[in-house]
Design an enzyme around this catalytic site. Structure first.
Site, PDB file in Angstrom:
ATOM      1  N   TYR A 161      -1.619  -0.990  10.858  1.00 37.65           N
ATOM      2  CA  TYR A 161      -1.760  -1.341   9.441  1.00 37.65           C
ATOM      3  C   TYR A 161      -0.576  -0.803   8.644  1.00 37.65           C
ATOM      4  O   TYR A 161       0.017  -1.531   7.838  1.00 37.65           O
ATOM      5  CB  TYR A 161      -3.070  -0.767   8.894  1.00 37.65           C
ATOM      6  CG  TYR A 161      -3.218  -0.922   7.397  1.00 37.65           C
ATOM      7  CD1 TYR A 161      -3.571  -2.153   6.839  1.00 37.65           C
ATOM      8  CD2 TYR A 161      -2.994   0.147   6.528  1.00 37.65           C
ATOM      9  CE1 TYR A 161      -3.697  -2.304   5.462  1.00 37.65           C
ATOM     10  CE2 TYR A 161      -3.118   0.004   5.158  1.00 37.65           C
ATOM     11  CZ  TYR A 161      -3.463  -1.220   4.629  1.00 37.65           C
ATOM     12  OH  TYR A 161      -3.581  -1.372   3.269  1.00 37.65           O
TER      13      TYR A 161
ATOM     14  N   SER B  58       0.875  -1.163   0.000  1.00 36.56           N
ATOM     15  CA  SER B  58       0.000   0.000   0.000  1.00 36.56           C
ATOM     16  C   SER B  58       0.909   1.208   0.000  1.00 36.56           C
ATOM     17  O   SER B  58       2.090   1.117   0.347  1.00 36.56           O
ATOM     18  CB  SER B  58      -0.872  -0.002   1.262  1.00 36.56           C
ATOM     19  OG  SER B  58      -1.476   1.258   1.477  1.00 36.56           O
TER      20      SER B  58
END
Length: 295
Positions: free
Chosen positions: A156, A143
């Site tokens: 995360y 990401s």
């Protein structure tokens, strides 16, 4: 002159988290290229539905990426049914959001087990198979949160930093082989995982098909860094030239600091519930601890 695209026709591809979102879109894109695809997912029923919709002999198999034996069994079945593994797409991941100091330990453990150990198990189990044949390609879904830290998703972000780092290190270890590693870094994607996230001023929300097309391109013309959208790498490189204070100021102006911190809890409620039960073993452990405490 652009490199000639490698053919994906007949290639055997295993995709984790393949029942929905980016995984399902990638499967569709690969099947259109003639690849033979296996979808691995904790939700076997949904994976079977997705595989049936895709057609072209796409198969669905149950997979818990947090268990090495489950991952090994998944890859064994893929090779038994489709042939030797050519590509592994480590797509499975979760993104529960919230303030770091409010995050409970089970949530953190789920994040690490799925986003970190799930990728490690996949690489450690798939790469020896590829080494024996002298070729293969592993695609790890990270990401743009793997290149920076965003409030509201601290753990995360940490897991995605791991995915970037381990991908870089393993790529270097395999530099004298014909095995490729790619790390995919999308911005916010319009999937259940990305539900309720506000847009930034710089980059609009992507569709799963945008990421799928970037993955296919990376397989046809191998490259390590896969930024989605492609122009976001320019923003990243420019920001790295600036001192931290300036980077943070620009990030606030672009509302990058709000993208995870100000997610709509109502829009995310269904996803957050599913993510909280995405690792059966943890729920079983928690239940046993509760029963022990009650006796």
């Amino acid at each position: 002159m652009a490199a000639q695209a490698r053919s994906l026709n007949g290639k055997v591809v295993a995709i984790t988290g393949g029942a929905r979102g980016i995984g399902a879109a990638t499967a569709r894109a690969l099947v259109r290229k003639g690849a033979k695809v296996a979808l691995g997912d904790l939700d076997r029923e949904l994976a079977e539905t997705t595989a049936a919709e895709i057609g072209a002999d796409t198969i669905a198999l149950e997979l818990d990426v947090t268990r090495r034996d489950s991952f090994e069994g998944f890859l064994d079945q893929v090779e038994e049914r489709l042939g030797s593994l050519d590509v592994l797409v480590n797509n499975a991941g979760i993104m529960p959001l919230g303030r770091f100091l409010d995050e409970d330990d089970l949530t953190a453990q789920r994040l690490v087990d799925i986003n970190v150990h799930g990728v490690m198990y996949g690489m450690k189990l798939a790469l020896p198979r590829m080494e024996r044949r002298g070729r293969g390609h592993v695609v790890n879904l990270a990401s743009q949160a793997g290149k920076a830290g965003f409030p509201g998703g601290a753990t995360y972000c940490g897991t995605k930093h791991f995915v970037v780092g381990v991908s870089e290190a393993v790529r270097a270890e395999l530099s004298d082989t014909d095995i490729e590693i790619s790390v995919v870094m999308p911005a916010v994607v319009n999937t259940e995982l990305g539900s309720g996230l506000p847009e930034t001023r710089a980059i609009k929300v992507l569709q799963p098909e945008d990421v799928a097309d970037a993955i296919v391109d990376a397989l046809e013309r191998p490259k390590f860094d896969v930024w989605v959208p492609r122009e976001s790498v320019g923003i990243y490189k420019f920001m790295q030239l600036l001192p931290r204070g300036a980077r943070e100021g620009i990030g606030r102006f672009l509302k990058a600091d709000k993208v995870l911190a100000e997610a709509d809890p109502h829009a995310r409620s269904a996803y957050e519930h599913r993510a909280a039960h995405s690792e059966p073993a943890l729920d079983e452990d928690a239940e046993r601890e509760s029963e022990t405490a009650a006796t």
